[in-house]
Motif scaffolding. Structure first.
Motif, PDB file in Angstrom:
ATOM      1  N   GLN A 231       6.084  -9.360  -4.770  1.00  0.00           N
ATOM      2  CA  GLN A 231       6.801  -8.493  -5.683  1.00  0.00           C
ATOM      3  C   GLN A 231       6.553  -8.866  -7.142  1.00  0.00           C
ATOM      4  N   SER A 232       6.467 -10.177  -7.424  1.00  0.00           N
ATOM      5  CA  SER A 232       6.277 -10.614  -8.797  1.00  0.00           C
ATOM      6  C   SER A 232       4.925 -10.198  -9.353  1.00  0.00           C
ATOM      7  N   GLU A 233       3.940 -10.014  -8.452  1.00  0.00           N
ATOM      8  CA  GLU A 233       2.608  -9.640  -8.894  1.00  0.00           C
ATOM      9  C   GLU A 233       2.407  -8.125  -8.923  1.00  0.00           C
ATOM     10  N   LYS A 234       3.343  -7.388  -8.350  1.00  0.00           N
ATOM     11  CA  LYS A 234       3.149  -5.962  -8.149  1.00  0.00           C
ATOM     12  C   LYS A 234       3.138  -5.194  -9.480  1.00  0.00           C
ATOM     13  N   PRO A 235       2.073  -4.471  -9.770  1.00  0.00           N
ATOM     14  CA  PRO A 235       2.027  -3.696 -11.010  1.00  0.00           C
ATOM     15  C   PRO A 235       2.959  -2.489 -10.928  1.00  0.00           C
ATOM     16  N   THR A 236       3.369  -1.979 -12.059  1.00  0.00           N
ATOM     17  CA  THR A 236       4.330  -0.880 -12.077  1.00  0.00           C
ATOM     18  C   THR A 236       3.670   0.468 -11.825  1.00  0.00           C
ATOM     19  N   GLU A 237       2.382   0.589 -12.058  1.00  0.00           N
ATOM     20  CA  GLU A 237       1.706   1.867 -11.902  1.00  0.00           C
ATOM     21  C   GLU A 237       0.472   1.752 -11.012  1.00  0.00           C
ATOM     22  N   ALA A 238       0.192   2.842 -10.304  1.00  0.00           N
ATOM     23  CA  ALA A 238      -1.029   2.905  -9.498  1.00  0.00           C
ATOM     24  C   ALA A 238      -2.216   3.183 -10.412  1.00  0.00           C
ATOM     25  N   VAL A 239      -3.321   2.524 -10.141  1.00  0.00           N
ATOM     26  CA  VAL A 239      -4.525   2.730 -10.956  1.00  0.00           C
ATOM     27  C   VAL A 239      -5.655   3.361 -10.152  1.00  0.00           C
ATOM     28  N   TYR A 240      -5.526   3.363  -8.823  1.00  0.00           N
ATOM     29  CA  TYR A 240      -6.550   3.980  -7.984  1.00  0.00           C
ATOM     30  C   TYR A 240      -6.236   5.461  -7.781  1.00  0.00           C
ATOM     31  N   LYS A 241      -7.270   6.240  -7.538  1.00  0.00           N
ATOM     32  CA  LYS A 241      -7.119   7.652  -7.240  1.00  0.00           C
ATOM     33  C   LYS A 241      -7.395   7.875  -5.753  1.00  0.00           C
ATOM     34  N   THR A 242      -6.439   8.469  -5.060  1.00  0.00           N
ATOM     35  CA  THR A 242      -6.616   8.750  -3.640  1.00  0.00           C
ATOM     36  C   THR A 242      -7.478  10.000  -3.467  1.00  0.00           C
ATOM     37  N   VAL A 243      -8.582   9.860  -2.752  1.00  0.00           N
ATOM     38  CA  VAL A 243      -9.500  10.991  -2.562  1.00  0.00           C
ATOM     39  C   VAL A 243      -9.461  11.548  -1.145  1.00  0.00           C
ATOM     40  N   PHE A 244      -8.809  10.819  -0.227  1.00  0.00           N
ATOM     41  CA  PHE A 244      -8.768  11.283   1.164  1.00  0.00           C
ATOM     42  C   PHE A 244      -7.643  10.573   1.890  1.00  0.00           C
ATOM     43  N   LYS A 245      -6.949  11.320   2.744  1.00  0.00           N
ATOM     44  CA  LYS A 245      -5.929  10.707   3.611  1.00  0.00           C
ATOM     45  C   LYS A 245      -5.826  11.504   4.898  1.00  0.00           C
ATOM     46  N   ALA A 246      -5.835  10.802   6.006  1.00  0.00           N
ATOM     47  CA  ALA A 246      -5.708  11.435   7.324  1.00  0.00           C
ATOM     48  C   ALA A 246      -4.686  10.674   8.145  1.00  0.00           C
ATOM     49  N   VAL A 247      -3.715  11.394   8.682  1.00  0.00           N
ATOM     50  CA  VAL A 247      -2.717  10.804   9.583  1.00  0.00           C
ATOM     51  C   VAL A 247      -2.997  11.335  10.979  1.00  0.00           C
TER      52      VAL A 247
END
Length: 369
Positions: A231-247
């Motif tokens: 938790q202490s290392e967790k950044p506040t914002e996402a920097v990666y862009k999701t290009v694909f997701k499959a469930v």
């Protein structure tokens, strides 16, 4: 014999079977089958071939790929989509596959919580500034239980035809065995990991000192990571862009489980009905007579004969209706495995299958198929 001549001679005959990239992927797959990680991330996933191979490993529930080039991933990401058969026969495990565009020099919370991180032929593509940040991102921030890093062994290059400086024009460097092991040991020590060295692509007989064509370091985290440190290392914002997701469809999802149970219940009940009706036809001269189940030589009848220990489990015909007790249906292995409990079976088929007035049996009308 002159050493240079020896190398030229070996260069002409060296051929890796299966191809080297397949050996690298198989190495990862073997590790997965041995250690059974549930969450695996492939950094520098490129054309997604390793991810495609790993999606068939039944222990894996989460797969993630990361690469700087979105176009390469998008070209091949269809391989990671569920097939029609996945919907017709949902797996008992859940599986989510996600692809991200980003750099291994940046931290993103979507990469936390993985058991295994693979970096196959990645680090040699990194600029010096990226390589400096790489250990902190992977070992410090992501901190998986295992990390696999493969990279070319430059000592093998003289044995490869056409290789002068580097094996690929995008490679920023290629390390000797000593250089890779020095970097890996220092990194492991800094982040409380141990490391084992191996590789794929054996050298020719008599030149074992050259080492593997691809050198591999397998890192194991010595101590479990605490939730507080993550938790202490967790950044506040996402920097990666999701290009694909499959469930993927899974029997852990109630709607897919219900469909599977209803289909199996109907399948079992229909088979019992057909066997029962074939016997009932022998008694058509007496329509008032209730035909009790009689065993025959086939699988369903034989299995039912073993199941029926009292009349409450016995299928029967009454008038123009066939009654198959739920207790009997629940005793079939696949139905039992899918539901777990008799109460769960009743809940899942409620409103989906025609039942007797007391809810104890599946009912079919003999006038209709």
């Amino acid at each position: 014999m002159d050493k240079n001549f020896q190398k030229e001679e070996f260069t002409e005959v060296i051929k890796f079977t299966p191809p080297l990239y397949k050996q690298r992927y198989q190495f990862v797959k073997d590790l997965v089958e041995k250690y059974k990680p549930k969450k695996v991330a492939d950094l520098g996933c490129a054309d997604c071939r390793l991810l495609w191979m790993l999606k068939f490993c039944r222990c894996i529930e989460v797969l993630a790929g990361l690469d700087t080039c979105a176009s390469v991933m998008k070209e091949k990401m269809h391989m990671l989509s569920p097939l029609p058969i996945d919907y017709l026969q949902p797996s008992e495990r859940s599986l989510t596959v996600t692809l991200h565009q980003g750099s291994v020099a940046h931290k993103d919370p979507c990469m936390l919580g993985f058991d295994l991180v693979t970096c196959i032929e990645l680090i040699e593509h990194l600029e010096e500034s990226e390589l400096k940040k790489f250990p902190e991102v992977v070992f410090g921030f992501m901190a998986p239980s295992m990390v696999v890093i493969s990279t070319p062994n430059s000592e093998f290059n003289p044995l490869l035809p056409g290789v002068t400086l580097h094996r690929h024009p995008d490679h920023k460097f290629e390390w000797t065995q000593a250089q890779f092991q020095s970097w890996a040991l220092e990194t492991a020590k800094c982040y409380d990991y141990s490391v084992e060295f191996t590789g794929v692509g054996h050298p020719p007989t008599g030149m074992e000192n050259v080492g593997f064509c691809t050198q591999i370091g397998v890192f194991f985290r010595k101590y479990p990571q605490t939730g507080e440190s993550v938790q202490s290392e967790k950044p506040t914002e996402a920097v990666y862009k999701t290009v694909f997701k499959a469930v993927y469809p899974s029997l852990k999802d109630e709607k897919f489980l219900q469909n599977a149970v209803v289909n199996e219940v109907i399948f079992v009940a229909q088979n019992i009905k057909h066997h029962l009706m074939s016997k009932h036809e022998e008694y058509d001269d007496d329509p008032e007579r209730e035909s009790r189940f009689q065993p025959s030589v086939d699988y369903f009848s034989d299995y039912l004969r073993k199941l029926v220990v009292d009349q409450t489990m016995e299928p029967f015909v009454k008038g123009n209706e066939v009654y198959i007790p739920l207790v009997t249906i629940f005793s079939f292995p696949k139905v039992n495995r899918l539901c777990g409990t008799f109460e769960k079976l009743c809940k899942l088929i409620a409103g989906k299958v025609t039942l007797s007035s007391d809810g104890s049996a599946v009912v079919f009308n003999t006038e209709y198929e």
